[in-house]
Design a protein around this motif. Structure first.
Motif, PDB file in Angstrom:
ATOM      1  N   MET A  48      22.230  26.784 107.930  1.00 20.64           N
ATOM      2  CA  MET A  48      21.585  26.308 106.710  1.00 20.64           C
ATOM      3  C   MET A  48      22.555  25.429 105.927  1.00 20.64           C
ATOM      4  SD  MET A  48      18.729  26.474 105.001  1.00 20.64           S
ATOM      5  CE  MET A  48      17.923  27.954 105.649  1.00 20.64           C
ATOM      6  N   GLU A  49      22.117  24.203 105.584  1.00 19.39           N
ATOM      7  CA  GLU A  49      22.973  23.279 104.847  1.00 19.39           C
ATOM      8  C   GLU A  49      23.050  23.638 103.370  1.00 19.39           C
ATOM      9  OE1 GLU A  49      20.746  20.450 107.736  1.00 19.39           O
ATOM     10  OE2 GLU A  49      20.344  22.314 106.671  1.00 19.39           O
ATOM     11  N   THR A  50      24.266  23.558 102.851  1.00 15.38           N
ATOM     12  CA  THR A  50      24.424  23.773 101.413  1.00 15.38           C
ATOM     13  C   THR A  50      23.782  22.641 100.612  1.00 15.38           C
ATOM     14  OG1 THR A  50      26.634  22.798 101.616  1.00 15.38           O
ATOM     15  CG2 THR A  50      26.482  25.194 101.545  1.00 15.38           C
ATOM     16  N   ALA A  51      23.677  21.437 101.209  1.00 15.77           N
ATOM     17  CA  ALA A  51      23.048  20.336 100.468  1.00 15.77           C
ATOM     18  C   ALA A  51      21.627  20.688 100.076  1.00 15.77           C
ATOM     19  CB  ALA A  51      23.062  19.053 101.301  1.00 15.77           C
ATOM     20  N   THR A  52      20.927  21.421 100.932  1.00  9.59           N
ATOM     21  CA  THR A  52      19.543  21.747 100.632  1.00  9.59           C
ATOM     22  C   THR A  52      19.413  23.054  99.857  1.00  9.59           C
ATOM     23  OG1 THR A  52      19.342  22.705 102.832  1.00  9.59           O
ATOM     24  CG2 THR A  52      18.645  20.445 102.565  1.00  9.59           C
ATOM     25  N   LEU A  53      20.531  23.657  99.521  1.00 11.30           N
ATOM     26  CA  LEU A  53      20.525  24.803  98.621  1.00 11.30           C
ATOM     27  C   LEU A  53      20.995  24.421  97.218  1.00 11.30           C
ATOM     28  CD1 LEU A  53      22.079  27.570 100.927  1.00 11.30           C
ATOM     29  CD2 LEU A  53      19.654  27.198 100.430  1.00 11.30           C
ATOM     30  N   PHE A  54      21.934  23.452  97.152  1.00 14.89           N
ATOM     31  CA  PHE A  54      22.604  23.178  95.882  1.00 14.89           C
ATOM     32  C   PHE A  54      22.346  21.789  95.309  1.00 14.89           C
ATOM     33  CE2 PHE A  54      25.969  25.932  98.098  1.00 14.89           C
ATOM     34  CZ  PHE A  54      25.362  27.103  97.688  1.00 14.89           C
ATOM     35  N   MET A  55      21.950  20.832  96.132  1.00 17.98           N
ATOM     36  CA  MET A  55      21.789  19.458  95.662  1.00 17.98           C
ATOM     37  C   MET A  55      20.453  19.304  94.931  1.00 17.98           C
ATOM     38  SD  MET A  55      22.974  16.230  95.645  1.00 17.98           S
ATOM     39  CE  MET A  55      24.175  16.109  96.971  1.00 17.98           C
ATOM     40  N   THR A  56      20.512  18.922  93.683  1.00 20.11           N
ATOM     41  CA  THR A  56      19.277  18.674  92.943  1.00 20.11           C
ATOM     42  C   THR A  56      18.760  17.265  93.245  1.00 20.11           C
ATOM     43  OG1 THR A  56      20.424  17.752  91.023  1.00 20.11           O
ATOM     44  CG2 THR A  56      20.090  20.150  91.073  1.00 20.11           C
ATOM     45  N   ARG A  57      17.471  17.051  93.004  1.00 16.04           N
ATOM     46  CA  ARG A  57      16.939  15.703  93.181  1.00 16.04           C
ATOM     47  C   ARG A  57      17.599  14.747  92.203  1.00 16.04           C
ATOM     48  NH1 ARG A  57      11.016  13.282  94.548  1.00 16.04           N
ATOM     49  NH2 ARG A  57      11.605  11.114  94.245  1.00 16.04           N
ATOM     50  N   GLU A  58      17.882  15.204  91.002  1.00 13.64           N
ATOM     51  CA  GLU A  58      18.548  14.347  90.013  1.00 13.64           C
ATOM     52  C   GLU A  58      19.902  13.876  90.539  1.00 13.64           C
ATOM     53  OE1 GLU A  58      19.921  14.553  85.315  1.00 13.64           O
ATOM     54  OE2 GLU A  58      19.603  16.403  86.454  1.00 13.64           O
ATOM     55  N   GLN A  59      20.676  14.786  91.125  1.00  9.95           N
ATOM     56  CA  GLN A  59      21.973  14.410  91.673  1.00  9.95           C
ATOM     57  C   GLN A  59      21.810  13.460  92.854  1.00  9.95           C
ATOM     58  OE1 GLN A  59      24.989  14.917  90.668  1.00  9.95           O
ATOM     59  NE2 GLN A  59      26.221  14.359  92.451  1.00  9.95           N
ATOM     60  N   ALA A  60      20.835  13.730  93.713  1.00 12.68           N
ATOM     61  CA  ALA A  60      20.607  12.877  94.880  1.00 12.68           C
ATOM     62  C   ALA A  60      20.218  11.465  94.459  1.00 12.68           C
ATOM     63  CB  ALA A  60      19.526  13.483  95.773  1.00 12.68           C
ATOM     64  N   GLU A  61      19.404  11.340  93.436  1.00 11.19           N
ATOM     65  CA  GLU A  61      19.009  10.011  92.973  1.00 11.19           C
ATOM     66  C   GLU A  61      20.179   9.295  92.314  1.00 11.19           C
ATOM     67  OE1 GLU A  61      15.504  10.056  90.598  1.00 11.19           O
ATOM     68  OE2 GLU A  61      14.188  10.532  92.292  1.00 11.19           O
ATOM     69  N   LYS A  62      21.051  10.045  91.645  1.00 12.39           N
ATOM     70  CA  LYS A  62      22.223   9.430  91.017  1.00 12.39           C
ATOM     71  C   LYS A  62      23.181   8.895  92.075  1.00 12.39           C
ATOM     72  CE  LYS A  62      25.570  11.977  89.318  1.00 12.39           C
ATOM     73  NZ  LYS A  62      26.340  12.904  88.446  1.00 12.39           N
ATOM     74  N   VAL A  63      23.429   9.690  93.110  1.00 13.07           N
ATOM     75  CA  VAL A  63      24.330   9.263  94.179  1.00 13.07           C
ATOM     76  C   VAL A  63      23.660   8.226  95.060  1.00 13.07           C
ATOM     77  CG1 VAL A  63      25.611  10.063  96.208  1.00 13.07           C
ATOM     78  CG2 VAL A  63      25.550  11.459  94.136  1.00 13.07           C
ATOM     79  N   GLY A  64      22.353   8.336  95.209  1.00 14.88           N
ATOM     80  CA  GLY A  64      21.600   7.356  95.971  1.00 14.88           C
ATOM     81  C   GLY A  64      21.829   7.470  97.466  1.00 14.88           C
ATOM     82  N   PRO A  65      22.112   6.363  98.139  1.00 14.77           N
ATOM     83  CA  PRO A  65      22.232   6.390  99.593  1.00 14.77           C
ATOM     84  C   PRO A  65      23.413   7.219 100.096  1.00 14.77           C
ATOM     85  CG  PRO A  65      21.930   4.149  98.779  1.00 14.77           C
ATOM     86  CD  PRO A  65      22.201   5.002  97.593  1.00 14.77           C
ATOM     87  N   GLY A  66      24.241   7.741  99.185  1.00 15.82           N
ATOM     88  CA  GLY A  66      25.363   8.587  99.591  1.00 15.82           C
ATOM     89  C   GLY A  66      24.967   9.980  99.995  1.00 15.82           C
ATOM     90  N   THR A  67      23.701  10.330  99.849  1.00 10.67           N
ATOM     91  CA  THR A  67      23.237  11.627 100.340  1.00 10.67           C
ATOM     92  C   THR A  67      21.831  11.483 100.890  1.00 10.67           C
ATOM     93  OG1 THR A  67      22.801  13.936  99.794  1.00 10.67           O
ATOM     94  CG2 THR A  67      22.389  12.326  98.059  1.00 10.67           C
ATOM     95  N   TYR A  68      21.586  12.166 102.004  1.00  9.36           N
ATOM     96  CA  TYR A  68      20.266  12.044 102.623  1.00  9.36           C
ATOM     97  C   TYR A  68      19.311  13.129 102.174  1.00  9.36           C
ATOM     98  CZ  TYR A  68      21.576  15.922 105.703  1.00  9.36           C
ATOM     99  OH  TYR A  68      21.963  17.141 106.178  1.00  9.36           O
ATOM    100  N   SER A  69      19.778  14.114 101.417  1.00 11.56           N
ATOM    101  CA  SER A  69      18.897  15.249 101.151  1.00 11.56           C
ATOM    102  C   SER A  69      19.154  15.856  99.787  1.00 11.56           C
ATOM    103  CB  SER A  69      19.090  16.320 102.229  1.00 11.56           C
ATOM    104  OG  SER A  69      20.388  16.877 102.138  1.00 11.56           O
TER     105      SER A  69
END
Length: 489
Positions: A303-324
């Motif tokens: 299980m990836e920690t990105a899909t446990l801890f990464m919020t959509r807000e953070q993902a949109e801020k980082v942009g293409p630097g994260t896939y999930s």
């Protein structure tokens, strides 16, 4: 009470070790290292013990009143001593893509993040799908690793699987997928979308006894719907991509469909199946894994920690630097708690800023990835401080379970006599904020920019040698050892 005589690798006798039910009482000659006054954690519980090391091995667990003299003492008072923690999903990009990352920079980041053992993936150039290319990779990276490591062999040609196993592959990694626009890191040639070949690969891997780790998908399903609803409609921005991901078009329902077929092939062939990317599949995938286990299929998952801890807000801020980002986190946490996913990972899949920046306009045409080698363990420790896990869980999910599944236990994965002296010593009160300036990856950014965590590794110790001390890298490239795969019956 049982008496055991132990000897170090340089034949210096360790007098005697007496084991009782309550504690270890050790009468030693001087040892190499004592980790003193810390709280030692195993999956079953925690206790106050000093840990004694000779010749890179754990030789004793003592109470503070009966600790031998040592060449070096680490005072772990107020700290927590975990078995050396693993990162089983690393893309260190060597050979072929070392401008993104190489084995030195990648394992340096891992050491800084408290990792003592890494498993590296296969989307290299040349990809390690033959004996020659696997040996080339192994020889190329050997002088560069700071921590211990293993390598997947690439699952592409059924006829080469046996040779890869004999050469030391920890397992065979299969990309049962292709990117919708044929973009790296999903090298199109590596994509096994012919299910007849997939079945033959499973047969070949089953014959070796190694683990077969699979990135599942239904590529044509994903490609058709993504083009129909997004790419052909001109909806390609990073935010559009995030929406497609949330709908399961990119990393989602197609992966669950691929997993459904794969579990049946695993049943037919008896292969030891390991499911990658559980967190980016819909919750139905967890149910498929649960059902497969109930049917006696030898299956595990990460299980990836990105899909446990990464919020959509953070993902949109980082942009293409994260896939999930967090995808049904409650259901995925349930899969961790009930053992459907045996281990946690913080996938490390870096690309350069130059490569990913165009993704703000067209995220479907840039490489997909996320950083995690250095951030993984602090994120997990932060979850402990938030009450989502405890340190006994961490010892199981990030050390003992992967060591067992990948055939390295009891040599690694647990603080016990005779095991390698691998430790991740952490300060659960230390706080930090992730910034690009602090990262050791060549990528030049972190997917977790600005995220605050509480709980940090302060020592990374590999086979008795400190490679990271309070954030400072003190280990040397080439110290890390290659560990070949071991068949598990």
């Amino acid at each position: 009470m049982t008496q055991i005589d132990l000897y170090s690798k340089n034949s210096r006798c360790i007098d005697r070790v007496f084991l009782s039910e309550r504690r270890y009482i050790v009468n030693f000659q001087p040892v190499d290292l004592v980790i003193a006054n810390g709280t030692v954690h195993t999956p079953e519980g925690s206790s106050r013990h000093n840990v004694c090391v000779v010749g890179g091995k754990i030789v004793g667990l003592t109470d503070p009143s009966n600790t031998p003299p040592a060449a070096k003492v680490i005072d772990a008072n107020g700290l927590d001593v975990l078995p050396g923690l693993w990162h089983v999903h690393c893309h260190f990009r060597e050979p072929g893509h070392t401008y993104k990352e190489d084995f030195c920079s990648g394992t340096t980041a891992a050491a800084a993040g408290g990792i003592t053992f890494c498993i590296d993936m296969t989307n290299n150039d040349p990809h390690p799908t033959t004996l020659e290319s696997f040996e080339l990779k192994r020889e190329t990276i050997a002088p560069k690793a700071l921590v211990d490591y293993a390598l997947y062999g690439g699952g592409l040609y059924p006829k080469t699987v046996e040779a890869l196993a004999k050469a030391g592959a920890i397992g065979i990694k299969v990309f049962n997928t292709r990117h919708v626009k044929e973009v790296y890191p999903y090298i199109s040639e590596l994509g096994v979308v012919d299910h007849g070949i997939l079945h033959e690969l499973y047969e070949a891997v089953a014959d070796t006894g190694l683990l077969c780790a699979v990135h599942h998908d239904d590529s044509e399903w994903c490609k058709r719907l993504t083009f129909r609803d997004y790419i052909n409609a001109g909806r390609t921005s990073n935010r559009d991509y995030m929406e497609a991901y949330e709908r399961g078009y990119m990393y989602g329902h197609g992966m669950a469909a691929g997993l459904a077929a794969s579990t049946y092939y695993a049943r037919l062939t008896g292969v030891r199946l390991h499911v990658l990317h559980m967190g980016v599949m819909p919750p139905a995938a967890n149910e498929l894994v649960r059902f497969a286990k109930s049917q006696g299929i030898d299956i595990s998952g990460e299980m990836e920690t990105a899909t446990l801890f990464m919020t959509r807000e953070q993902a949109e801020k980082v942009g293409p630097g994260t896939y999930s980002f967090a995808y049904a986190p409650e259901e995925h946490w349930r899969a961790v708690y009930d053992g459907t996913a045996e281990m946690l990972v913080g996938e490390h899949a870096p690309h350069t800023l130059q490569e990913i920046t165009p993704g703000w306009q067209d995220a479907f045409s840039v490489p997909l990835g996320v950083t995690g080698a250095q951030e993984f363990i602090p994120l997990v420790l932060n979850a402990v401080n938030e009450g989502k896990l405890n340190l006994n869980d961490v010892a199981r999910l990030c050390a003992e379970a992967p060591a067992k599944r990948f055939g390295q236990y009891p040599k690694k994965g647990r603080i016990q006599i005779g095991a390698d002296a691998d430790f991740t010593i952490v300060n659960m009160k230390a706080e930090s904020v992730f910034t690009a300036a602090d990262m050791h990856t060549k990528a030049g950014y972190t997917a977790w920019e600005g995220v605050s965590v509480k709980g940090m590794p302060v020592y990374t110790i590999v086979r008795g040698s400190t490679v990271m001390d309070h954030g400072k890298i003190v280990g040397k490239p080439g110290y890390g050892q290659f560990h070949p795969g071991i068949a598990v019956s």
